[in-house]
Design an enzyme around this catalytic site. Sequence first.
Site, PDB file in Angstrom:
ATOM      1  N   ALA A  24       0.846  -1.199   0.000  1.00 48.83           N
ATOM      2  CA  ALA A  24       0.000   0.000   0.000  1.00 48.83           C
ATOM      3  C   ALA A  24       0.877   1.243   0.000  1.00 48.83           C
ATOM      4  CB  ALA A  24      -0.925   0.003   1.220  1.00 48.83           C
TER       5      ALA A  24
ATOM      6  N   ILE B  13      25.456  23.556 -15.412  1.00 48.13           N
ATOM      7  CA  ILE B  13      26.199  24.825 -15.302  1.00 48.13           C
ATOM      8  C   ILE B  13      27.570  24.582 -14.660  1.00 48.13           C
ATOM      9  CG2 ILE B  13      26.229  27.061 -14.092  1.00 48.13           C
ATOM     10  CD1 ILE B  13      23.115  27.115 -14.591  1.00 48.13           C
TER      11      ILE B  13
ATOM     12  N   ARG C 296      33.940  30.958 -12.946  1.00 46.39           N
ATOM     13  CA  ARG C 296      34.461  30.007 -13.926  1.00 46.39           C
ATOM     14  C   ARG C 296      34.644  30.701 -15.287  1.00 46.39           C
ATOM     15  NH1 ARG C 296      37.175  25.465 -15.357  1.00 46.39           N
ATOM     16  NH2 ARG C 296      36.220  24.430 -17.155  1.00 46.39           N
TER      17      ARG C 296
ATOM     18  N   GLU D  34       5.369  11.675   0.254  1.00 45.87           N
ATOM     19  CA  GLU D  34       4.149  12.445   0.521  1.00 45.87           C
ATOM     20  C   GLU D  34       3.270  12.542  -0.737  1.00 45.87           C
ATOM     21  OE1 GLU D  34       4.163  15.537   3.343  1.00 45.87           O
ATOM     22  OE2 GLU D  34       5.945  14.803   4.369  1.00 45.87           O
TER      23      GLU D  34
HETATM   24  N1  COS Z   1      -9.038  15.504   2.835  1.00 49.44           N
HETATM   25  C1  COS Z   1     -10.151  14.969   3.430  1.00 49.44           C
HETATM   26  N2  COS Z   1     -10.744  13.839   3.000  1.00 49.44           N
HETATM   27  C2  COS Z   1     -10.210  13.234   1.924  1.00 49.44           C
HETATM   28  C3  COS Z   1      -9.075  13.734   1.265  1.00 49.44           C
HETATM   29  C4  COS Z   1      -8.490  14.923   1.762  1.00 49.44           C
HETATM   30  N3  COS Z   1      -7.402  15.434   1.198  1.00 49.44           N
HETATM   31  N4  COS Z   1      -8.784  12.913   0.233  1.00 49.44           N
HETATM   32  C5  COS Z   1      -9.700  11.945   0.239  1.00 49.44           C
HETATM   33  N5  COS Z   1     -10.564  12.137   1.272  1.00 49.44           N
HETATM   34  C6  COS Z   1     -11.726  11.332   1.618  1.00 49.44           C
HETATM   35  C7  COS Z   1     -12.712  11.320   0.469  1.00 49.44           C
HETATM   36  O1  COS Z   1     -13.597  12.427   0.541  1.00 49.44           O
HETATM   37  C8  COS Z   1     -13.432  10.020   0.661  1.00 49.44           C
HETATM   38  O2  COS Z   1     -14.408  10.187   1.668  1.00 49.44           O
HETATM   39  P1  COS Z   1     -15.861   9.451   1.563  1.00 49.44           P
HETATM   40  O3  COS Z   1     -15.538   7.989   1.589  1.00 49.44           O
HETATM   41  O4  COS Z   1     -16.579   9.930   2.782  1.00 49.44           O
HETATM   42  O5  COS Z   1     -16.444   9.893   0.273  1.00 49.44           O
HETATM   43  C9  COS Z   1     -12.354   9.108   1.220  1.00 49.44           C
HETATM   44  O6  COS Z   1     -11.348   9.968   1.780  1.00 49.44           O
HETATM   45  C10 COS Z   1     -11.703   8.249   0.160  1.00 49.44           C
HETATM   46  O7  COS Z   1     -11.214   9.120  -0.831  1.00 49.44           O
HETATM   47  P2  COS Z   1     -10.879   8.665  -2.318  1.00 49.44           P
HETATM   48  O8  COS Z   1     -12.044   7.894  -2.868  1.00 49.44           O
HETATM   49  O9  COS Z   1     -10.427   9.837  -3.079  1.00 49.44           O
HETATM   50  O10 COS Z   1      -9.711   7.637  -2.043  1.00 49.44           O
HETATM   51  P3  COS Z   1      -8.776   6.862  -3.057  1.00 49.44           P
HETATM   52  O11 COS Z   1      -8.561   5.505  -2.532  1.00 49.44           O
HETATM   53  O12 COS Z   1      -9.251   6.999  -4.452  1.00 49.44           O
HETATM   54  O13 COS Z   1      -7.341   7.584  -2.870  1.00 49.44           O
HETATM   55  C11 COS Z   1      -5.593   9.155  -3.268  1.00 49.44           C
HETATM   56  C12 COS Z   1      -7.108   8.882  -3.062  1.00 49.44           C
HETATM   57  C13 COS Z   1      -5.013   8.420  -4.436  1.00 49.44           C
HETATM   58  C14 COS Z   1      -5.531  10.635  -3.519  1.00 49.44           C
HETATM   59  C15 COS Z   1      -4.839   8.792  -1.962  1.00 49.44           C
HETATM   60  O14 COS Z   1      -4.795   7.393  -1.790  1.00 49.44           O
HETATM   61  C16 COS Z   1      -3.439   9.334  -1.885  1.00 49.44           C
HETATM   62  O15 COS Z   1      -3.226  10.513  -1.624  1.00 49.44           O
HETATM   63  N6  COS Z   1      -2.421   8.467  -2.091  1.00 49.44           N
HETATM   64  C17 COS Z   1      -1.048   8.816  -1.908  1.00 49.44           C
HETATM   65  C18 COS Z   1      -0.690   8.657  -0.483  1.00 49.44           C
HETATM   66  C19 COS Z   1       0.630   9.248  -0.161  1.00 49.44           C
HETATM   67  O16 COS Z   1       0.845  10.441  -0.279  1.00 49.44           O
HETATM   68  N7  COS Z   1       1.530   8.395   0.280  1.00 49.44           N
HETATM   69  C20 COS Z   1       2.810   8.840   0.664  1.00 49.44           C
HETATM   70  C21 COS Z   1       3.213   8.130   1.883  1.00 49.44           C
HETATM   71  S1  COS Z   1       3.085   9.045   3.295  1.00 49.44           S
HETATM   72  S2  COS Z   1       4.816   9.951   3.362  1.00 49.44           S
END
Ligand code: COS
Length: 382
Positions: A129, A337, A268, A363
């Site tokens: 994940a 550069i 340089r 992130e």
């Molecule tokens: N703020 C608040 N709520 C949020 C949100 C945000 N930024 N993003 C999503 N949600 C909520 C949605 O509204 C949704 O709520 P409901 O179920 O009530 O409708 C729920 O969370 C699920 O959202 P979504 O359907 O968009 O989820 P996905 O599984 O499609 O994933 C992404 C969305 C891809 C954007 C997310 O998984 C993501 O950001 N992945 C990357 C994670 C990351 O940055 N990893 C780095 C490691 S940590 S250093």
Amino acid sequence: MALDAETRDQLIDTVRRFVTERLRPLEAQVSETDAMPDDVVAEMKELGLFGLSIPAEYGGLDLSMEEECLVAVELGRTSPAFRSAFGTNVGIGSQGLVMFGTDEQKAKYLPGIASGDIITSFALTEPEAGSDSASVQTRATKDGDVYVLNGSKRYITNANKAHLFTVMARTDPNKPGGGGVSAFLVPRDLPGLSVGKPEKKMGQQGAHICDVTFDNVRVPVENRLGAEGEGFKVAMQVLDRGRLHISAVCVGVAERLITDCVAYASERKQFGQAISQFQLVQGMIADCKTEALAAKALTMETARKRDAGQGVTMEAAAAKYFASEMVGRVADKAVQIFGGAGYVADYGIERFYRDVRIFRIYEGTSQIQQVVIARETLKRGG
Ligand code: COS
């Protein structure tokens, strides 16, 4: 809460001097030894860097997002590994608690986080994940007044030093996706929690990432952060904020590299003159400067919007996407550069080239930022 202008300027000036006089001379040493000197960490604590974003009532500096970004730009002007020492305390390791914690949870942990006595980590990513972070498999099974955690997390920043983890784990296995995930505050010393060896990385030596494994770790119910099933949203909101901070760091690194390029290109000489006199070199400098200015404007504008209480999920993703890609291009031009010197370790440019690569990945990858931006833009109709 925003500082008054004079206090803010003093803080920025203090951080700038700390970066210039204390951290920059140590860049090569930290990179070679892959270790952060204890006395430097102690000075960071004294300056309040671990508590930049922690509310004043818990001993932090309580900076607004805009102020935090201004400080992050300054911190970007040296090896990003230094910022990483306290970066989790300021951002992803503490903000779940700041935003969703109970008064009891905050009183217990935030003062130590602000002072740097408690180091925090954010444990979302797992072997299966990463970008699909809603699919976490780490399980939290309720057993009376505890949750029993089992599973493993991967690439967890500062895990080797952390005293407290914010862990996203699945409380409802029948609910796929984010809805079945909850967030927990997990102290390092709970039996069954183990941390792996730091990974060998491409860059940012001195900052560490490790696996974290949970083997029947019994976490008290009162350590759950937010409601059951709200953990994914906690994580997403923490990341919205973290992405802005990272954007500001990218701007700072770009500014540092531009300054280094100007100094080098002015010294340089080739074909009888400083290479800064050649328009093709000037073109590269102009591109770097333009992009850095654009990233800074987007980052600061988004920070101000967030401070004003607006939702900035899309804008923070856009800032992170643009700023991290921008600093990659700037680092590439900096190597160009510097020419041969850009490829030689002594000049430090190749180190930045490696260091900045992770900004496009952690992130949220650039591709995830594109997904977030596109979804929101389509939803808004433009
Ligand atoms: N703020 C608040 N709520 C949020 C949100 C945000 N930024 N993003 C999503 N949600 C909520 C949605 O509204 C949704 O709520 P409901 O179920 O009530 O409708 C729920 O969370 C699920 O959202 P979504 O359907 O968009 O989820 P996905 O599984 O499609 O994933 C992404 C969305 C891809 C954007 C997310 O998984 C993501 O950001 N992945 C990357 C994670 C990351 O940055 N990893 C780095 C490691 S940590 S250093």
